[in-house]
Design a protein around this motif. Structure first.
Motif, PDB file in Angstrom:
ATOM      1  N   LEU A  11       0.830  -1.207   0.000  1.00 36.78           N
ATOM      2  CA  LEU A  11       0.000   0.000   0.000  1.00 36.78           C
ATOM      3  C   LEU A  11       0.863   1.256   0.000  1.00 36.78           C
ATOM      4  O   LEU A  11       0.600   2.208  -0.749  1.00 36.78           O
ATOM      5  N   ARG A  12       1.909   1.263   0.816  1.00 32.43           N
ATOM      6  CA  ARG A  12       2.800   2.435   0.888  1.00 32.43           C
ATOM      7  C   ARG A  12       3.489   2.675  -0.454  1.00 32.43           C
ATOM      8  O   ARG A  12       3.572   3.820  -0.926  1.00 32.43           O
ATOM      9  N   VAL A  13       3.949   1.599  -1.072  1.00 32.01           N
ATOM     10  CA  VAL A  13       4.668   1.734  -2.345  1.00 32.01           C
ATOM     11  C   VAL A  13       3.728   2.181  -3.463  1.00 32.01           C
ATOM     12  O   VAL A  13       4.059   3.087  -4.237  1.00 32.01           O
ATOM     13  N   THR A  14       2.540   1.568  -3.556  1.00 31.20           N
ATOM     14  CA  THR A  14       1.627   1.896  -4.646  1.00 31.20           C
ATOM     15  C   THR A  14       1.044   3.303  -4.516  1.00 31.20           C
ATOM     16  O   THR A  14       0.759   3.955  -5.524  1.00 31.20           O
ATOM     17  N   THR A  15       0.883   3.786  -3.281  1.00 31.41           N
ATOM     18  CA  THR A  15       0.328   5.134  -3.088  1.00 31.41           C
ATOM     19  C   THR A  15       1.409   6.197  -2.929  1.00 31.41           C
ATOM     20  O   THR A  15       1.105   7.380  -2.792  1.00 31.41           O
ATOM     21  N   LYS A  16       2.671   5.764  -2.921  1.00 32.87           N
ATOM     22  CA  LYS A  16       3.820   6.680  -2.841  1.00 32.87           C
ATOM     23  C   LYS A  16       3.786   7.557  -1.587  1.00 32.87           C
ATOM     24  O   LYS A  16       4.235   8.711  -1.613  1.00 32.87           O
ATOM     25  N   CYS A  17       3.259   7.007  -0.497  1.00 35.42           N
ATOM     26  CA  CYS A  17       3.229   7.778   0.752  1.00 35.42           C
ATOM     27  C   CYS A  17       4.464   7.461   1.587  1.00 35.42           C
ATOM     28  O   CYS A  17       5.176   6.496   1.317  1.00 35.42           O
ATOM     29  N   MET A  18       4.707   8.272   2.597  1.00 34.58           N
ATOM     30  CA  MET A  18       5.899   8.047   3.419  1.00 34.58           C
ATOM     31  C   MET A  18       5.632   7.069   4.560  1.00 34.58           C
ATOM     32  O   MET A  18       6.543   6.490   5.126  1.00 34.58           O
ATOM     33  N   ARG A  19       4.337   6.890   4.875  1.00 34.68           N
ATOM     34  CA  ARG A  19       4.013   6.028   6.010  1.00 34.68           C
ATOM     35  C   ARG A  19       2.611   5.447   5.841  1.00 34.68           C
ATOM     36  O   ARG A  19       1.654   6.173   5.572  1.00 34.68           O
ATOM     37  N   ALA A  20       2.489   4.129   5.997  1.00 33.77           N
ATOM     38  CA  ALA A  20       1.192   3.454   6.001  1.00 33.77           C
ATOM     39  C   ALA A  20       1.099   2.676   7.314  1.00 33.77           C
ATOM     40  O   ALA A  20       2.005   1.912   7.646  1.00 33.77           O
ATOM     41  N   SER A  21       0.035   2.898   8.045  1.00 34.14           N
ATOM     42  CA  SER A  21      -0.058   2.260   9.355  1.00 34.14           C
ATOM     43  C   SER A  21      -1.477   1.828   9.693  1.00 34.14           C
ATOM     44  O   SER A  21      -2.451   2.352   9.139  1.00 34.14           O
ATOM     45  N   ILE A  22      -1.564   0.874  10.589  1.00 33.41           N
ATOM     46  CA  ILE A  22      -2.846   0.422  11.131  1.00 33.41           C
ATOM     47  C   ILE A  22      -2.902   0.858  12.592  1.00 33.41           C
ATOM     48  O   ILE A  22      -1.962   0.633  13.351  1.00 33.41           O
ATOM     49  N   LEU A  23      -3.999   1.492  12.946  1.00 30.79           N
ATOM     50  CA  LEU A  23      -4.212   1.917  14.326  1.00 30.79           C
ATOM     51  C   LEU A  23      -5.490   1.253  14.824  1.00 30.79           C
ATOM     52  O   LEU A  23      -6.524   1.306  14.141  1.00 30.79           O
ATOM     53  N   GLN A  24      -5.414   0.606  15.977  1.00 33.55           N
ATOM     54  CA  GLN A  24      -6.572  -0.113  16.502  1.00 33.55           C
ATOM     55  C   GLN A  24      -7.035   0.486  17.824  1.00 33.55           C
ATOM     56  O   GLN A  24      -6.230   0.878  18.665  1.00 33.55           O
ATOM     57  N   PHE A  25      -8.360   0.537  17.979  1.00 33.19           N
ATOM     58  CA  PHE A  25      -8.954   1.093  19.188  1.00 33.19           C
ATOM     59  C   PHE A  25      -8.870   0.097  20.343  1.00 33.19           C
ATOM     60  O   PHE A  25      -8.938  -1.117  20.142  1.00 33.19           O
ATOM     61  N   HIS A  26      -8.724   0.640  21.549  1.00 27.15           N
ATOM     62  CA  HIS A  26      -8.740  -0.205  22.748  1.00 27.15           C
ATOM     63  C   HIS A  26      -9.133   0.650  23.945  1.00 27.15           C
ATOM     64  O   HIS A  26      -9.120   1.885  23.886  1.00 27.15           O
ATOM     65  N   ASN A  27      -9.515  -0.005  25.019  1.00 32.00           N
ATOM     66  CA  ASN A  27      -9.878   0.714  26.235  1.00 32.00           C
ATOM     67  C   ASN A  27      -8.634   1.172  26.975  1.00 32.00           C
ATOM     68  O   ASN A  27      -7.588   0.516  26.931  1.00 32.00           O
ATOM     69  N   GLY A  28      -8.764   2.289  27.659  1.00 30.48           N
ATOM     70  CA  GLY A  28      -7.660   2.768  28.491  1.00 30.48           C
ATOM     71  C   GLY A  28      -8.087   2.742  29.946  1.00 30.48           C
ATOM     72  O   GLY A  28      -8.793   1.836  30.376  1.00 30.48           O
TER      73      GLY A  28
END
Length: 201
Positions: free
Chosen positions: A56-73
């Motif tokens: 995904l990062r390579v095809t979209t030419k972005c500097m950063r591709a990440s997954i962020l997941q929700f959780h309780n604090g």
């Protein structure tokens, strides 16, 4: 004559011990195999997710591709859960820093402008300059982000996190290529959802 010499109580005890040993051994083997399968499943799933992010990062030419997941604090004094999110997977272009430690246990309440776009669920690239002055905008400015895109990750209809793409001004996406880039984004995001749904507790 020989049968009268056999102590049937001891004989039964011996047979019972043998059976317990056999059952215990079989159970141990099954438990080992099950844990091995579970470990292999974890490694296979998350390896595939990291490969999808890199693609995904390579095809979209972005500097950063990440997954962020929700959780309780933690909880506030009145018992309200302090909702948080953390980076769980990331692919970063060489020369740019990771955000894994920066976005660990981050309060959702501090990133409302970003989460509004996540909930909107639109395949769009947002210029940072269009964001109102906020903690979110300041965070991205400090990270040298000029544009970003985000799509929610769903499991059984519920938002469980999101995929975030970030561009630097040196590699800003061109207007004419945005539709193609967002098609790639949506397709790979759906593949990531499938992989995450295969996770076992």
């Amino acid at each position: 004559m020989l049968l009268s010499l056999i102590d049937y109580t001891k004989f039964i005890d011996i047979i019972s011990l043998i059976m317990v040993g056999v059952i215990g051994g079989v159970y141990g083997i099954m438990k080992f195999v099950k844990s091995r399968i579970k470990t292999d499943n974890f490694i296979e799933i998350h390896t595939e997710i990291h490969e999808l992010l890199t693609e995904l990062r390579v095809t979209t030419k972005c500097m950063r591709a990440s997954i962020l997941q929700f959780h309780n604090g933690e909880y506030t004094m009145d018992g309200i859960s302090m909702r948080k999110f953390s980076v769980t997977h990331e692919s970063t272009h060489k020369g740019y820093t990771s955000q894994v430690s920066l976005l660990k246990g981050s309060l959702c309440s501090m990133f409302i402008p970003l989460l509004v776009h996540v909930v909107d669920n639109k395949s769009l690239i947002y210029p940072l300059r269009s964001l109102p002055e906020s903690y979110t905008k300041g965070f991205f400015e400090d990270e040298s982000v000029s544009d970003y895109a985000c799509l929610p990750l769903k499991n059984k209809g519920a938002n469980v996190g999101f995929v975030l793409l970030q561009w630097n001004e040196k590699f800003e996406p061109q207007m004419e290529e945005q539709d193609i880039l967002m098609k790639h984004f949506k397709a790979i995001k759906e593949s990531i959802e499938i992989q995450l749904s295969h996770q076992k507790n």
